[in-house]
Scaffold this active site. Structure first.
Site, mmCIF file in Angstrom:
data_model
loop_
_atom_site.group_PDB
_atom_site.id
_atom_site.type_symbol
_atom_site.label_atom_id
_atom_site.label_comp_id
_atom_site.label_asym_id
_atom_site.label_seq_id
_atom_site.Cartn_x
_atom_site.Cartn_y
_atom_site.Cartn_z
ATOM 1 N N GLY A 19 10.853 0.496 9.805
ATOM 2 C CA GLY A 19 9.648 1.218 9.405
ATOM 3 C C GLY A 19 8.569 1.315 10.460
ATOM 4 N N HIS A 21 2.446 7.692 14.610
ATOM 5 C CA HIS A 21 1.925 8.658 13.638
ATOM 6 C C HIS A 21 0.420 8.835 13.763
ATOM 7 C CE1 HIS A 21 0.091 5.684 10.881
ATOM 8 N NE2 HIS A 21 1.161 4.936 11.121
ATOM 9 N N TYR A 55 0.830 -1.195 0.000
ATOM 10 C CA TYR A 55 0.000 0.000 0.000
ATOM 11 C C TYR A 55 0.868 1.249 0.000
ATOM 12 C CZ TYR A 55 1.126 0.119 4.989
ATOM 13 O OH TYR A 55 1.788 0.156 6.190
ATOM 14 N N HIS A 88 -0.027 -1.967 10.791
ATOM 15 C CA HIS A 88 0.980 -2.821 10.155
ATOM 16 C C HIS A 88 2.289 -2.811 10.946
ATOM 17 C CE1 HIS A 88 -1.865 -2.279 6.818
ATOM 18 N NE2 HIS A 88 -1.379 -3.394 6.325
ATOM 19 N N ASN A 120 -0.432 3.685 16.161
ATOM 20 C CA ASN A 120 -1.433 4.621 15.660
ATOM 21 C C ASN A 120 -2.013 5.439 16.810
ATOM 22 O OD1 ASN A 120 -1.053 3.457 13.193
ATOM 23 N ND2 ASN A 120 -3.130 2.688 12.941
ATOM 24 N N CYS A 149 3.048 -0.065 13.203
ATOM 25 C CA CYS A 149 3.233 1.264 13.782
ATOM 26 C C CYS A 149 2.350 1.457 15.011
ATOM 27 C CB CYS A 149 2.906 2.339 12.751
ATOM 28 S SG CYS A 149 4.125 2.466 11.428
#
Length: 423
Positions: free
Chosen positions: A315, A319, A301, A335, A339, A337
């Protein structure tokens, strides 16, 4: 799209008193007294030896003294210009503040003074090598000037290709860190040799001034390579901030100077793409960036995100994720991270600094050492084992300095390839 933004590391000199390079001066001699044996004159041995050729431009002026101590050093080039240098902390050599030039002749004069005031001056002339044809190892220093960093920042240098074990001591000897107020530490190598990190036993004290020098230009590294560059930078440490992320509660606790500022609901990585548990450091911050995971095993994506803060080379970010606000505090859907809501992400950007500590606990996988700036992911004893040089005896954390949420500060590529994956 790759979201890397490399912080350029510049090297610093070790905490020593700058040497004033000047003319050699003889001390006043003490008159011999009747019946007393005259004191021996100092004996001085200087390196590079006289008339040595093909000397690397990373050369230092070394000196050994018997029956006295060094009182003056003067280094000049073949045009008579003086070359500034600073002594190592142990006084074993003097390091020019900039690399020497290729195919030039230099003269070093070292003066030693004995206990009776007798002096000896030893002079040596040497010639540096022509520009090397060996491949240069790319070095990257993740420390730049005129910045304010968090109290957990490890000074980090990355290498491409990696540094072999047999060459790490020579490289480490040319990496210098000076702190004001003094807070000594050590370098520690990641096992694969792609990265070396420096930290003290305790967190940096807020307000500390840190100067770094990575003096590797022209340094022979192993038999077949040389260092590529000489970098220097000076910055300071700001306020103490730490983030504690708990998978069990799906909450992030934000601390400043040991006090809880705010709790923020989070959604972490789902079971197929779990978030790493471990102690990390904020590496870089973006007001807006793009995650492009096409080519990643669990990606495919492309998405624009706001207020993103990198935690790993692989990665993982904190965020803004307005699309998952209903899940935050309840269920993991990302995925990998962390959130948070748009409001919380924007607020965090105004609170955090690169170098702030982030602890994640309770997820399915552990953080891999070297996947980011992982100097605080191990104990001090384990970290110190990674040094290629002896660590000063007695360098230990204070009892209250163990990293933990809310603790007040007391004191693939050059690095693993930064991935754009996130989510």
């Amino acid at each position: 799209m790759d979201v890397r933004r490399r912080l350029r590391l510049f090297a610093v000199t070790i905490a020593v008193t700058p040497l004033v390079i000047g003319g050699c001066t003889a001390g006043q001699r003490e008159a011999a007294k009747p019946g007393h044996k005259k004191a021996a004159a100092p004996a001085v041995t200087v390196t590079p030896a006289d008339r040595t050729k093909d000397v690397p431009i990373s050369a230092e002026v070394g000196a050994k003294v018997a029956h006295g101590k060094i009182t003056a050093v003067r280094l000049t080039d073949d045009k008579g210009a003086q070359v500034p240098a600073e002594p190592r902390e142990d006084g074993s050599s003097w390091v020019p503040t900039k690399p020497l030039q290729n195919s030039r002749t230099y003269t070093a004069e070292v003066t030693a003074t004995g206990g009776s005031g007798r002096t000896t001056t030893q002079k040596t002339t040497f010639t540096t090598m022509a520009k090397s044809t060996k491949p240069a190892i790319t070095t990257e220093l993740y420390f730049t000037s005129k910045q304010t960093y968090g109290t957990a920042l490890p000074v980090t240098v990355a290498f491409d290709p990696p540094i072999p074990k047999e060459a790490r001591a020579d490289v480490q000897r040319r990496l210098f860190v000076k702190t004001d107020p003094p807070q000594p530490g050590t370098w520690s190598w990641v096992a694969d040799g792609k990265q070396v990190e420096y930290r003290a036993p305790d967190f940096w004290q807020p307000g500390t001034k840190i100067s770094v020098r990575s003096a590797l230009q022209g340094l022979p590294i192993g038999k077949n390579a040389i260092g590529d560059a000489d970098h220097s930078a000076t910055s300071k440490i700001g306020r103490q901030v730490s983030l504690d992320i708990d998978n069990a509660t799906k909450q992030m606790s934000v601390y400043q100077d040991g006090k809880l500022l705010r709790k923020i609901p989070v959604s972490l990585g789902k079971s197929s793409t779990p978030t790493s548990s471990g102690t990390m450091v904020i590496m870089e911050k973006f007001d807006r960036t793009t995650f492009d995971t096409r080519g990643d095993p669990n990606g495919g994506y492309v998405v624009d995100v706001d207020d993103a803060q990198r935690l790993t080379w692989g990665g993982e970010f904190i965020h803004s994720a307005p699309w998952s606000e209903g899940d935050q505090g309840n269920i993991n859907v990302s995925h990998g991270c962390t959130n948070v809501s748009a409001d919380a992400a924007h607020w965090l950007m105004g609170v955090t600094q690169v170098g702030d500590l982030v602890t994640v606990k309770g997820t399915e996988v552990k953080l891999d050492q070297g996947n980011g700036w992982t100097a605080w992911n191990v104990s001090w004893d384990e970290f110190a084992k990674g040094s290629a040089l002896p660590v000063p005896a007695g360098l230990k954390p204070t009892p209250s300095s163990t990293p933990h949420p809310g603790a007040v500060a007391g004191g693939s590529a050059p690095a693993p390839t930064p991935s754009a994956s996130g989510g």
